[in-house]
Scaffold this motif. Structure first.
Motif, PDB file in Angstrom:
ATOM      1  N   GLU A  40       0.854  -1.190   0.000  1.00 17.82           N
ATOM      2  CA  GLU A  40       0.000   0.000   0.000  1.00 17.82           C
ATOM      3  C   GLU A  40       0.885   1.234   0.000  1.00 17.82           C
ATOM      4  OE1 GLU A  40      -2.889  -0.477  -0.650  1.00 17.82           O
ATOM      5  OE2 GLU A  40      -3.400  -2.483   0.067  1.00 17.82           O
ATOM      6  N   GLU A 370      -8.610  -2.748   0.407  1.00 15.68           N
ATOM      7  CA  GLU A 370      -8.423  -3.279  -0.944  1.00 15.68           C
ATOM      8  C   GLU A 370      -9.188  -4.584  -1.152  1.00 15.68           C
ATOM      9  OE1 GLU A 370      -4.959  -3.721  -4.330  1.00 15.68           O
ATOM     10  OE2 GLU A 370      -4.561  -2.750  -2.417  1.00 15.68           O
ATOM     11  N   ILE A 404      -6.419   2.645  -4.695  1.00 10.51           N
ATOM     12  CA  ILE A 404      -6.569   1.229  -4.389  1.00 10.51           C
ATOM     13  C   ILE A 404      -7.565   0.577  -5.346  1.00 10.51           C
ATOM     14  CG2 ILE A 404      -7.667  -0.285  -2.668  1.00 10.51           C
ATOM     15  CD1 ILE A 404      -6.092   1.197  -0.526  1.00 10.51           C
ATOM     16  N   ALA A 408      -7.511  -2.832  -7.947  1.00 14.55           N
ATOM     17  CA  ALA A 408      -8.591  -3.813  -7.840  1.00 14.55           C
ATOM     18  C   ALA A 408      -9.309  -3.998  -9.177  1.00 14.55           C
ATOM     19  CB  ALA A 408      -9.580  -3.380  -6.765  1.00 14.55           C
TER      20      ALA A 408
END
Length: 495
Positions: A40, A370, A404, A408
């Motif tokens: 992250e 996430e 994020i 994804a």
């Protein structure tokens, strides 16, 4: 000095001597790259998403997008693109980020060792914290790589370089240029400063930093009073941006680490002064490091935080916040020029344990966010356009949590508000009318900020937003219609 005793030869001898210790430190330094399923780091998911876009462009499956020839702000993206092709989107980014961390860590270590004329083993916890500081967690990896490479280049050319040193430095300068212009400018500017400084005798030498500060002060005045640039100054007082701000990340708790390190540094300096009152107190390396730190601090305090050339240009954002990493590097040079202190080394190690404990906890929370984003996007039909309007907690300095959703989306959907192609600052660019990505940077920024009103001519969008006021990791999705604004829906009235 002979060619056999050049900087490269000395560096190789150092590596051979300390290979086991360096390997052990390197293994420890990359642990934060491996301790969660995802790294992250602010912009990193966006870079990874754009690596996926680049592969689609090469396959002819991304209408309206193209890869532009570019010689700056691209090195990390190129490494990322080829790593995901070879190792996939799970392992590839972790490998490239780990390489970037080691480049930065050992680059800073090499520069400090060269300036202070001793390896700064006792400062490795501080260098590790800086390696995982603000710049890393914001995901500015092209900039991050350029600074690490610039440190290597400066270490090679700092003292009486030989011809082979210059050849190596040219290669490093080229790589730093590919990574980011700021690293290139810092590299060249510092070398020029040192070269001019050597030709001036004391006390006239003080004119050089004073002249540079005066130039930046004049630029500050011109920008504020006469220029047509759009800009904003930092919201916090200038003295906050002293290098320790690189360690203040996801909450106010990190300030304790920064204040503790400041107290340790002051105690260390005072102890050194009183222990050496009868002898020469500080070395030339100490005074040079102090001079460079104060110069970097003063110059940074005169710069705008955000800047752009016109209403349709992308912002050059968070300039002051990212440049304080230079002040932090020179501050470590100051400390390394002091005699090693066992109490200070123990105290800094304790600070690093607290820092990485906080970092583990906060990035674990982002990994949970996430997971929720992946759950939402995996159910979407391929080609769905999404606009994430996620916000960080109020006390967090890491602003790019919405990216994020970019990562994804890989394999499922397209983040229509993705700013990189429309900014023109990266290797993936967008043409007008692309069905996948917003064409203008202002539109992309308004979408992400939750201020964009959907037009009738826009393609269908799905907004992904935070829907639980007690848990910012819980996400919901809704389809936007013309006239609606991006972001969470307005609360309905009970009347």
């Amino acid at each position: 000095m002979t060619e056999k005793n050049n900087a490269l030869s000395r560096g190789l001898r150092f590596v051979r001597t300390y290979i086991f210790l360096m390997s052990s430190i390197s293994a420890a330094v990359i642990i934060p790259c491996l301790w969660h399923p995802h790294i992250e780091a602010g912009d990193l998911p966006s870079h990874t998403f754009n690596a996926w876009l680049a592969t689609l462009v090469q396959q002819g499956r991304a209408p309206g997008l193209y890869l532009a020839p570019q010689w700056y702000n691209i090195l990390f993206d190129l490494l990322l693109l080829y790593s995901v092709k070879l190792f996939g989107f799970a392992a590839g980014p972790k490998m490239v980020v780990a390489i970037s961390v080691l480049t930065f860590f050992w680059g800073v270590f090499s520069l400090i060792a060269t300036v202070s004329e001793r390896p700064p083993w006792f400062l490795t916890p501080c260098i590790a914290m800086l390696a995982y500081g603000y710049t890393f967690n914001m995901g500015f990896f092209n900039y991050y790589l350029s600074m690490g490479l610039a440190c290597f280049g400066l270490a090679i050319l700092w003292k009486q370089p030989q011809r082979s040193d210059w050849l190596a430095a040219v290669l490093i300068f080229s790589l730093a240029t590919l990574a980011h212009p700021i690293g290139q400018l810092w590299f060249a500017g510092t070398l020029a400063y040192l070269a001019i400084r050597k030709k001036i005798r004391w006390p006239w030498r003080l004119i050089l930093p004073a002249a540079i500060i005066a130039i930046f002060f004049a630029a500050h005045w011109y920008l504020e009073n006469w220029s047509d640039f759009e800009f904003s100054w930092p919201e916090r007082p200038f003295y906050v941006f002293n290098g320790l701000d690189q360690l203040v990340l996801y909450s106010a708790r990190y300030r304790f680490v920064a204040y503790a390190l400041l107290a340790i540094s002051i105690f260390w300096l005072v102890s050194e002064y009183f222990q050496r009152r009868e002898a020469p107190i500080f070395s030339n390396a100490f005074f040079l490091s102090v001079e460079l730190y104060l110069l970097a601090f003063c110059v940074t305090s005169l710069l705008p935080q955000n800047l752009r050339g016109g209403p349709y240009s992308a912002w050059i954002g968070l300039l002051v916040s990212r440049l304080t990493i230079i002040s932090a590097i020179f501050a470590l040079c100051v400390l390394s020029s002091l005699r090693p202190s066992k109490p200070a080394a123990v105290a800094t190690f304790a600070c690093s344990l607290l820092f990485f404990t906080l970092l583990y906890r906060d990035t674990a929370t982002l990994n949970r966010l996430e997971v929720h984003a992946e759950s939402l996007t995996s159910a979407l039909p391929f080609g769905t356009r999404v606009i994430p309007t996620l916000a960080s907690p109020a006390d967090s300095r890491i602003q790019f949590v919405h990216h994020i959703v970019d990562r994804a989306c890989i394999g499922h959907c397209f983040t229509y508000s993705n700013y990189e192609p429309s900014s023109g600052q990266f290797h993936v660019h967008v043409n007008s009318g692309s069905p996948l990505i917003a064409y203008t940077a202002p539109d992309a920024q308004e979408m992400e900020a939750g201020n964009y009103i959907v037009r009738a001519s826009d393609p269908p969008f799905v907004d992904i937003y935070q829907c639980d006021p007690t848990d910012f990791t819980v996400l919901c999705a809704r389809t936007l219609t013309p006239g609606e604004k991006t972001g969470p829906p307005e609360p309905t009235s009970n009347k």
